[in-house]
Design a protein around this motif. Sequence first.
Motif, PDB file in Angstrom:
ATOM      1  N   TYR A  96      -1.829  -7.530   8.115  1.00  0.00           N
ATOM      2  CA  TYR A  96      -0.454  -6.958   8.137  1.00  0.00           C
ATOM      3  C   TYR A  96       0.896  -8.031   7.841  1.00  0.00           C
ATOM      4  O   TYR A  96       1.908  -7.829   7.393  1.00  0.00           O
ATOM      5  N   ALA A  97       0.459  -9.362   7.980  1.00  0.00           N
ATOM      6  CA  ALA A  97       1.348 -10.488   7.577  1.00  0.00           C
ATOM      7  C   ALA A  97       1.380 -10.424   5.947  1.00  0.00           C
ATOM      8  O   ALA A  97       2.325 -11.144   5.543  1.00  0.00           O
ATOM      9  N   GLU A  98       0.619  -9.924   5.294  1.00  0.00           N
ATOM     10  CA  GLU A  98       0.657  -9.939   3.909  1.00  0.00           C
ATOM     11  C   GLU A  98       1.318  -8.610   3.227  1.00  0.00           C
ATOM     12  O   GLU A  98       0.995  -8.328   2.230  1.00  0.00           O
ATOM     13  N   LYS A  99       1.948  -7.889   4.097  1.00  0.00           N
ATOM     14  CA  LYS A  99       2.451  -6.737   3.623  1.00  0.00           C
ATOM     15  C   LYS A  99       3.364  -6.800   2.511  1.00  0.00           C
ATOM     16  O   LYS A  99       3.171  -5.946   1.481  1.00  0.00           O
ATOM     17  N   LYS A 100       4.150  -7.473   2.305  1.00  0.00           N
ATOM     18  CA  LYS A 100       5.060  -7.885   1.041  1.00  0.00           C
ATOM     19  C   LYS A 100       4.122  -7.830  -0.205  1.00  0.00           C
ATOM     20  O   LYS A 100       4.595  -7.217  -1.410  1.00  0.00           O
ATOM     21  N   LYS A 101       3.251  -8.586  -0.185  1.00  0.00           N
ATOM     22  CA  LYS A 101       2.405  -8.879  -1.383  1.00  0.00           C
ATOM     23  C   LYS A 101       1.490  -7.751  -1.840  1.00  0.00           C
ATOM     24  O   LYS A 101       1.496  -7.181  -2.732  1.00  0.00           O
ATOM     25  N   LEU A 102       1.051  -7.162  -0.706  1.00  0.00           N
ATOM     26  CA  LEU A 102       0.272  -5.966  -0.756  1.00  0.00           C
ATOM     27  C   LEU A 102       0.996  -4.867  -1.289  1.00  0.00           C
ATOM     28  O   LEU A 102       0.687  -3.911  -2.110  1.00  0.00           O
ATOM     29  N   LYS A 159       1.804  -4.955  -4.874  1.00  0.00           N
ATOM     30  CA  LYS A 159       0.571  -4.307  -5.690  1.00  0.00           C
ATOM     31  C   LYS A 159       0.629  -3.027  -5.617  1.00  0.00           C
ATOM     32  O   LYS A 159       0.259  -2.086  -6.774  1.00  0.00           O
ATOM     33  N   VAL A 160       1.037  -2.268  -4.598  1.00  0.00           N
ATOM     34  CA  VAL A 160       0.983  -0.923  -4.594  1.00  0.00           C
ATOM     35  C   VAL A 160       2.082  -0.502  -5.655  1.00  0.00           C
ATOM     36  O   VAL A 160       1.917   0.774  -6.445  1.00  0.00           O
ATOM     37  N   LEU A 161       3.260  -0.948  -5.626  1.00  0.00           N
ATOM     38  CA  LEU A 161       4.238  -0.684  -6.488  1.00  0.00           C
ATOM     39  C   LEU A 161       3.990  -0.671  -7.877  1.00  0.00           C
ATOM     40  O   LEU A 161       4.300  -0.016  -8.870  1.00  0.00           O
ATOM     41  N   GLU A 162       2.945  -1.720  -8.274  1.00  0.00           N
ATOM     42  CA  GLU A 162       2.574  -2.124  -9.538  1.00  0.00           C
ATOM     43  C   GLU A 162       1.797  -0.804 -10.086  1.00  0.00           C
ATOM     44  O   GLU A 162       1.946  -0.511 -11.335  1.00  0.00           O
ATOM     45  N   SER A 163       0.863  -0.611  -9.079  1.00  0.00           N
ATOM     46  CA  SER A 163      -0.136   0.573  -9.526  1.00  0.00           C
ATOM     47  C   SER A 163       0.807   1.971  -9.724  1.00  0.00           C
ATOM     48  O   SER A 163       0.412   2.577 -10.813  1.00  0.00           O
ATOM     49  N   LEU A 164       1.609   2.217  -8.888  1.00  0.00           N
ATOM     50  CA  LEU A 164       2.747   3.484  -8.922  1.00  0.00           C
ATOM     51  C   LEU A 164       3.459   3.480 -10.239  1.00  0.00           C
ATOM     52  O   LEU A 164       3.364   4.554 -10.965  1.00  0.00           O
ATOM     53  N   GLU A 165       4.007   2.396 -10.760  1.00  0.00           N
ATOM     54  CA  GLU A 165       4.663   2.223 -11.822  1.00  0.00           C
ATOM     55  C   GLU A 165       3.651   2.513 -13.237  1.00  0.00           C
ATOM     56  O   GLU A 165       4.221   3.492 -14.062  1.00  0.00           O
TER      57      GLU A 165
END
Length: 493
Positions: free
Chosen positions: A105-111, A114-120
């Motif tokens: 959960y501490a790495e939420k921003k990075k994760l 990555k989710v946004l990259e895939s969505l785009e």
Amino acid sequence: MAKALMIQGTSSGAGKSLLVTALCRIAKNLGFKVAPFKAQNMSLQSFITKNGGEIGLAQALQAMSAGLEPEIHMNPILLKADGNKGSQVIIHGKVYKTLKPKEYYAEKKKLWNKVLESLEYLKKHYELLIVEGAGSPAEINLRDSDIVNMAVAEYLKAPVILVGDIDKGGVFASLYGTIKLVGKSEKLIKGFIINKFRGDVEILKPGIREIEKLCQKPCLGVLPYFEELSLSSEDSLGLSYHKTFSSEKNKLIKIVVLRLKYISNFSDFDPLKYEPDVELLYSLRKEELLSADVVIIPGSKRTVEDLLWLKSLKIDKILKYLAEKGVEIIGLCGGFQMLGKILKDPEKVESDLKEIKGLGLLDIETTFYPKKITTQAEGYCNLKENLKIWGYEIHMGESEGDLNLFTIKRFATKEIKKEGSQKESIWGTYLHGIFENDDFRRFILNKVREKKGLTPLEKSYSYKKLREITFNTLAKLVETHLNMEKIWSLIKL
């Protein structure tokens, strides 16, 4: 840019994955270029894409239902539980780290990025996204770290359909509670579906009318309880089944899969369930093993720990006894490693033991390395001329020794190599999906039939065709029981 529809559930196992699979097939049949998406999946059931990326098996099946080749962007984050260590985190198909929950959960921003990259990526390449949530969106303790449920719906401005599992009981309470606990995101929930209903739907209608008034959300349909056929579930909780389709007990091949603590990719054995002469069960009971025609050691997320556990149960001695009797013993992936003489772990990748004796039934030795091998492969079985095979590898470590079973070409590296090992009635391989090969599956079963003095059978069915039938059956069921016109109107299709 693609439109999106999101399916969330009141709990895990509510039916999200199957509903997304069905909607992908329905949209495909309507002529849409549709793709599935799940930001984060937690499962030991995984699949390897043609490019060598590891994603959740559910998303791979959803892609197949949509008529697509699975891609890493359909499941950018995959979590594989690794006991007390936490979870192995796979990002865009490759191992990132093993993290405990707080570290994750501490790495939420990075994760999230990555989710946004895939969505785009998906938004640019497809017309419609059918998005699956995870667990329940009402986990209020995790709301601030959400990257898979309402955070995705908010980003896509996607209407959400909430699925409740009536088979578990308390469906109206779970629907109402979920809707009221998602806070400001409640506006995105446009309706709900009741899943796994058994009986007369008329009895349910008074409750539906009342919950519609309480929540100010429409019911979009009631799905009946049905068997999942050839679509494997995401966890191993349902592996106690004992399944056969033949009434001629004396003509059955009894296959026992060892129910390991950390069993993974048990979907490998789904094709065996539908063979007319097979009785398949998962067990560690001595009586079942001693009466088996075939014993399979499946893949494991923690190979060394499961091997030690089998030894503590004295199952290693039973397997050696069965081998002497000529019983077919098969090892897949971690099970293949266990069948060898020695498992070496100099860098303590698998456990704190640097070396452990295997079962000693195959003339191979395995060394674990930190780098994970993920690739599809195809080639030939060396036991029968011109017998083609296909599968995919997901493993830490390599095996050396008497590798004589297959000659394969790895898609990810283009290398051609010998793979798997066979000695008398014992064989093993790293190739997941090996039983999806109809000719190979029947070849192995006929070898066992001959040992039992039975006439060999011709190829009984096509697993690929059965999966297609399942996709179409699911789609028809959903179209029959849901208000599809209303559902498509939510995204203005």
